[in-house]
Design an enzyme around this catalytic site. Sequence first.
Site, short mmCIF file in Angstrom:
data_model
loop_
_atom_site.label_atom_id
_atom_site.label_comp_id
_atom_site.label_asym_id
_atom_site.label_seq_id
_atom_site.Cartn_x
_atom_site.Cartn_y
_atom_site.Cartn_z
N LYS A 77 32.64 37.13 35.53
CA LYS A 77 32.87 36.46 36.81
C LYS A 77 32.45 35.00 36.81
CE LYS A 77 32.64 40.64 39.66
NZ LYS A 77 32.02 41.29 40.84
N ASP A 114 35.18 39.78 46.73
CA ASP A 114 34.07 40.67 47.05
C ASP A 114 33.46 40.32 48.40
OD1 ASP A 114 34.13 42.21 44.71
OD2 ASP A 114 32.89 40.79 43.61
#
Length: 284
Positions: A77, A114
């Site tokens: 990420k 997210d």
Amino acid sequence: MAAPDRTGADGPRCRAAVLGSPIAHSLSPVLHRAAYSALGLDDWTYGRFEIDEAALPRFIDGLGPEWAGLSLTMPLKRAVIPLLDTVSETAASVDAVNTVVLTPDGRRSGDNTDIPGMLAALREHGIDKVDSAAVLGAGATASSALAALSRICTGEIAVYVRSAARAAEMREWADRLGVEVRTEDWDRAADALRAPLVVATTPAGATDALAAAVPERPAALFDVLYEPWPTTLAARWSAYGGAVLSGLDLLVHQAVLQVEQMTGRSPAPLGAMRRAGEQALAER
């Protein structure tokens, strides 16, 4: 992030995948394929690739024009950010990209679903504002939780951690995100359970000992785990009548946003994706 054109000179762009290491456990293929089926996108495929940080640049550079997007899990990420042309403000706020949209002109755009996925899951359960909150843990998911809480929490956020180094990291994130955070030692984590909203971001088993401290009338618990489920804490919380959200709620809602960005089709089929995820977990 605007939805890109799904066709180009080289034909339809209809390939996507999740990357990470380890990756075999990922539910992303189940969720995305369920969305494609419900949307009638019969020519779309969604794969799974075991890719670590060292292999990521070569993998991305080798993608052809048929690729529309990538989902990223740990440890990629942050590693992907230098490989991108643009990064959304949401992703930049936590230095974490979990979604890459590939456009016909070769541009790579990064986003983080997210954070809005967590907010969407909370809204689905009627939680759109709280006057205080507690976060259990201090890893990457905890920073995303802080970012989400910064948008709905009007007061202080207490973060319970196991070390002074972790406490310092969470205070740095709080300063960066502009939220009021109080760090507490993990030995006091039972105090967190009285908060209007508790977000547990710890690994499996880490909160089991806290189950005995669940108050008789708990408020809301967002436990980001989905396997095994329910956790000991979530089971006790639910037995006492408190609202419980699971990691599957987060996973599905963030995947909905990924599908919409990668395919250009909206709304993505939340119900079909959730049912597919529940069935896959039941079969494990």
